[in-house]
Design a protein around this motif. Structure first.
Motif, PDB file in Angstrom:
ATOM      1  N   THR A 141     -37.967 -15.931 -37.339  1.00 61.69           N
ATOM      2  CA  THR A 141     -38.556 -14.599 -37.194  1.00 61.69           C
ATOM      3  C   THR A 141     -39.996 -14.590 -37.679  1.00 61.69           C
ATOM      4  OG1 THR A 141     -36.373 -13.616 -37.449  1.00 61.69           O
ATOM      5  CG2 THR A 141     -38.268 -12.158 -37.769  1.00 61.69           C
ATOM      6  N   LYS A 194     -42.049 -16.196 -34.970  1.00 58.27           N
ATOM      7  CA  LYS A 194     -42.154 -15.291 -33.812  1.00 58.27           C
ATOM      8  C   LYS A 194     -43.098 -14.113 -34.075  1.00 58.27           C
ATOM      9  CE  LYS A 194     -37.806 -15.934 -31.403  1.00 58.27           C
ATOM     10  NZ  LYS A 194     -36.565 -15.255 -30.995  1.00 58.27           N
ATOM     11  N   SER A 221     -40.097 -22.355 -28.732  1.00 65.30           N
ATOM     12  CA  SER A 221     -40.650 -22.042 -27.411  1.00 65.30           C
ATOM     13  C   SER A 221     -39.727 -22.482 -26.275  1.00 65.30           C
ATOM     14  CB  SER A 221     -42.039 -22.677 -27.235  1.00 65.30           C
ATOM     15  OG  SER A 221     -41.933 -24.072 -27.016  1.00 65.30           O
ATOM     16  N   GLU A 280     -42.228 -24.482 -33.849  1.00 66.33           N
ATOM     17  CA  GLU A 280     -42.762 -23.639 -32.780  1.00 66.33           C
ATOM     18  C   GLU A 280     -42.405 -24.213 -31.413  1.00 66.33           C
ATOM     19  OE1 GLU A 280     -46.925 -23.031 -33.602  1.00 66.33           O
ATOM     20  OE2 GLU A 280     -46.464 -22.399 -35.644  1.00 66.33           O
TER      21      GLU A 280
END
Length: 188
Positions: free
Chosen positions: A160, A163, A110, A106
């Protein structure tokens, strides 16, 4: 680049620097984080930082690699080898679904460092190679291309999934991967 020695002290220092980076990323933009911020946060000298890392980006690359190694080691300990590609894939997705494991992904997502995720997975893909090779033997001339596509698909699904809020289960992701890798596959 990171260069962590495999001794307890070096690994402890690297982990402390990663924890400091994670905390600071909650407070300020990644591109504004300096080595001084990290050394202040974990009370280490700059020399300690440079003994393990060249730059701030390397901290996340190291942690991602460490997580990947941990995942592979756990799979090998459970099964001894990767006979079934989908068993490995299930382990792969289940491992990354744990919050403490996916945090580094993550963080890399980001800041837009998909390249690090891809490179780490490519560099550590021997179990994937073994599992997939048994199921879909390819001519040696094309095998590297096939593996690039497979690893790219794994990473694409993983990114994906993150996200989209990490809502799908490992089995749902595996069904999607199977449908991509095997056009004749029909979900039950």
């Amino acid at each position: 680049m990171y260069h962590i020695h495999h001794d307890r002290r070096s690994e402890h220092s690297a982990e402390a620097i990663y924890q400091a980076l994670s905390a600071i990323m909650q407070e300020k933009s990644f591109d504004k984080i300096t080595i001084s911020d990290l050394t202040r946060k974990c009370s280490f000298s700059r020399a300690t930082f440079y003994r393990s890392f060249d730059e701030v980006n390397d901290v996340l690359a190291w942690k991602c690699n460490a997580r990947y190694q941990e995942m592979n080691d756990a799979f090998e300990a459970e099964t001894g080898h990767a006979e079934d590609g989908y068993a490995y894939l299930r382990h792969f997705f289940n491992y990354w679904m744990k919050d403490e494991n996916s945090l580094v992904l993550e963080q890399l997502i980001s800041i837009g460092h998909y390249d690090v995720i891809y490179q780490i997975h490519t560099d550590n893909s021997m179990l994937v190679r073994q599992a997939i090779h048994e199921q879909v033997p390819q001519a040696d001339a094309y095998y590297d291309y096939y593996m690039a596509a497979v690893i790219g698909a794994f990473i694409g699904f993983l990114i994906t999934w993150i996200k989209h809020g990490r809502k799908l289960s490992a089995d749902q992701l595996i069904n999607m991967v199977q449908s991509v890798l095997d056009p004749d596959f029909h979900q039950v």
